[in-house]
Design a protein around this motif. Structure first.
Motif, short mmCIF file in Angstrom:
data_model
loop_
_atom_site.label_atom_id
_atom_site.label_comp_id
_atom_site.label_asym_id
_atom_site.label_seq_id
_atom_site.Cartn_x
_atom_site.Cartn_y
_atom_site.Cartn_z
N CYS A 279 -19.31 -39.56 -33.48
CA CYS A 279 -20.95 -39.89 -33.56
C CYS A 279 -21.37 -40.93 -33.62
O CYS A 279 -21.03 -42.23 -33.36
CB CYS A 279 -21.52 -39.81 -35.55
SG CYS A 279 -21.14 -38.38 -36.13
N THR A 280 -23.06 -41.49 -33.53
CA THR A 280 -23.47 -42.50 -33.22
C THR A 280 -24.27 -42.77 -34.39
O THR A 280 -24.76 -42.03 -35.09
CB THR A 280 -24.58 -42.21 -31.95
OG1 THR A 280 -24.82 -43.38 -31.12
CG2 THR A 280 -25.26 -41.71 -32.13
N LEU A 281 -24.51 -44.31 -35.04
CA LEU A 281 -25.57 -44.87 -35.46
C LEU A 281 -26.69 -45.27 -34.92
O LEU A 281 -25.78 -46.50 -34.72
CB LEU A 281 -24.35 -45.63 -36.70
CG LEU A 281 -25.03 -46.02 -37.87
CD1 LEU A 281 -25.49 -45.47 -38.93
CD2 LEU A 281 -23.92 -47.76 -38.30
N ASP A 282 -27.61 -45.02 -35.53
CA ASP A 282 -28.86 -45.99 -35.39
C ASP A 282 -29.70 -46.37 -36.27
O ASP A 282 -29.86 -45.80 -36.70
CB ASP A 282 -29.57 -44.62 -34.42
CG ASP A 282 -31.17 -45.74 -34.08
OD1 ASP A 282 -31.06 -47.14 -34.25
OD2 ASP A 282 -31.42 -45.58 -33.40
N PRO A 283 -29.46 -47.71 -37.49
CA PRO A 283 -30.24 -48.02 -38.41
C PRO A 283 -31.40 -47.80 -38.49
O PRO A 283 -32.30 -48.75 -39.71
CB PRO A 283 -29.19 -49.20 -38.30
CG PRO A 283 -28.61 -49.85 -37.19
CD PRO A 283 -28.38 -48.68 -36.62
N ALA A 284 -31.71 -47.34 -37.36
CA ALA A 284 -33.35 -48.08 -36.77
C ALA A 284 -34.11 -47.43 -36.73
O ALA A 284 -35.48 -47.18 -37.58
CB ALA A 284 -33.81 -48.55 -35.69
N LYS A 285 -33.03 -46.03 -37.34
CA LYS A 285 -33.54 -44.99 -38.13
C LYS A 285 -33.29 -44.42 -40.06
O LYS A 285 -32.71 -45.55 -40.24
CB LYS A 285 -32.72 -43.27 -37.79
CG LYS A 285 -33.40 -43.26 -35.82
CD LYS A 285 -32.88 -41.93 -35.78
CE LYS A 285 -32.99 -41.61 -34.52
NZ LYS A 285 -31.65 -40.10 -33.63
N ALA A 286 -34.09 -43.99 -40.28
CA ALA A 286 -34.05 -43.65 -41.87
C ALA A 286 -32.70 -43.44 -41.95
O ALA A 286 -31.92 -42.96 -41.38
CB ALA A 286 -34.68 -42.60 -42.64
N MET A 287 -32.41 -44.02 -43.37
CA MET A 287 -30.73 -43.57 -44.48
C MET A 287 -30.43 -41.81 -43.88
O MET A 287 -28.83 -42.49 -43.10
CB MET A 287 -30.70 -44.25 -45.05
CG MET A 287 -29.14 -43.65 -46.18
SD MET A 287 -28.20 -45.46 -45.32
CE MET A 287 -28.81 -46.76 -46.74
N GLY A 288 -30.51 -41.24 -43.94
CA GLY A 288 -30.60 -39.82 -43.78
C GLY A 288 -30.44 -39.77 -42.48
O GLY A 288 -29.06 -39.15 -42.12
N SER B 221 -30.14 -41.29 -39.42
CA SER B 221 -28.89 -42.40 -38.46
C SER B 221 -28.33 -42.21 -38.10
O SER B 221 -27.37 -42.78 -37.05
CB SER B 221 -29.32 -43.37 -38.96
OG SER B 221 -28.25 -43.48 -40.67
N LEU B 222 -26.81 -40.64 -39.27
CA LEU B 222 -25.99 -41.35 -38.14
C LEU B 222 -25.96 -39.18 -37.64
O LEU B 222 -26.45 -38.84 -38.35
CB LEU B 222 -24.39 -40.97 -38.88
CG LEU B 222 -23.00 -40.63 -39.00
CD1 LEU B 222 -22.66 -41.50 -38.13
CD2 LEU B 222 -22.53 -40.85 -40.46
N THR B 223 -25.27 -39.09 -36.24
CA THR B 223 -25.65 -38.21 -35.45
C THR B 223 -24.99 -37.91 -34.78
O THR B 223 -24.17 -38.80 -34.23
CB THR B 223 -27.39 -38.09 -34.73
OG1 THR B 223 -27.36 -39.34 -34.03
CG2 THR B 223 -28.93 -38.49 -35.47
N THR C 228 -20.08 -34.97 -42.81
CA THR C 228 -19.46 -33.89 -42.13
C THR C 228 -19.01 -33.34 -41.48
O THR C 228 -18.07 -33.47 -40.69
CB THR C 228 -20.02 -32.76 -43.77
OG1 THR C 228 -20.23 -33.24 -44.18
CG2 THR C 228 -18.69 -31.29 -43.14
N GLN C 229 -19.98 -33.70 -40.01
CA GLN C 229 -19.94 -33.87 -39.54
C GLN C 229 -19.12 -34.22 -38.26
O GLN C 229 -19.09 -34.07 -37.17
CB GLN C 229 -21.97 -33.80 -38.46
CG GLN C 229 -22.30 -35.13 -38.77
CD GLN C 229 -23.21 -34.92 -39.75
OE1 GLN C 229 -23.55 -33.72 -40.23
NE2 GLN C 229 -24.22 -36.06 -38.85
N CYS C 230 -19.36 -35.45 -38.79
CA CYS C 230 -18.60 -37.27 -37.83
C CYS C 230 -17.08 -37.24 -38.08
O CYS C 230 -16.78 -37.30 -37.48
CB CYS C 230 -19.37 -38.07 -37.96
SG CYS C 230 -21.02 -38.20 -37.97
N ARG C 231 -16.55 -36.07 -39.04
CA ARG C 231 -15.28 -35.73 -39.56
C ARG C 231 -14.36 -35.71 -38.18
O ARG C 231 -13.46 -35.87 -37.95
CB ARG C 231 -14.78 -35.44 -40.11
CG ARG C 231 -15.61 -36.26 -42.04
CD ARG C 231 -15.31 -35.41 -43.35
NE ARG C 231 -13.64 -35.26 -43.43
CZ ARG C 231 -13.25 -34.90 -43.93
NH1 ARG C 231 -14.17 -34.10 -45.21
NH2 ARG C 231 -11.85 -34.34 -44.36
#
Length: 161
Positions: free
Chosen positions: A115-124, A126-128, A108-111
């Motif tokens: 946003c940036t994606l960090d796959p090193a973080k947990a699945m939920g 990782s998208l900020t 929702t926030q990335c629409r």
């Protein structure tokens, strides 16, 4: 009687102004030819190195973009699997939760913002959203591209995701 053999093969003296070495013009031409013969392959090698580095960066960027797309698809699939076993409306509900939901797996926030994606973080988590519209660069740490600069030995790269 005269000896013709001796006079025919007697070396003649050369004038004092005639030299048997190279002239300045001949030397300059030879140096120019050698310079061109060496400069051509060096220029080709230099351009090949630059082209190789550009190709490496483009390939890395392509892989990072592909990984990001696959990660977002995995988030979508997690929404679907959270509602499993499927019934008649599960697919539409999962899609709406992914697009407009309020949980961590929603985009929702990335629409409306970058946003940036960090796959090193947990699945939920990782998208900020990027702060101020500017995403932080990726760091390469232990073979993983991440936004985290806290890992020992991480190296800043030219890539963002």
């Amino acid at each position: 009687m005269t000896n013709h053999y001796r006079t025919a093969h007697t070396p003649q003296k050369q004038p004092a102004c005639h030299s048997t070495g190279f002239t300045l013009v001949e030397t300059l031409i030879a140096v120019t030819i050698v310079t061109l013969a060496v400069a051509g392959p060096l220029t080709v090698a230099s351009r090949a190195l630059v082209a190789g580095q550009i190709a490496h960066d483009q390939l890395t960027a392509s892989y990072l973009a592909q990984e990001g797309v696959e990660y977002v698809r995995a988030m979508r699939d997690d929404e679907y699997l959270a509602l499993y076993p499927p019934d008649a409306g599960t697919s539409a509900t999962a899609w709406n939760n992914f697009l407009n939901g309020s949980d961590v797996a929603a985009i929702t926030q990335c629409r409306s913002t970058t946003c940036t994606l960090d796959p090193a973080k947990a699945m939920g988590s990782s998208l900020t959203p990027c702060s101020g519209g500017t995403c932080t660069p990726l760091y390469l740490a232990n073979g993983i591209y991440t936004q985290q600069n806290t890992i020992v030995g991480s190296v800043k790269t030219a890539f963002t995701r």
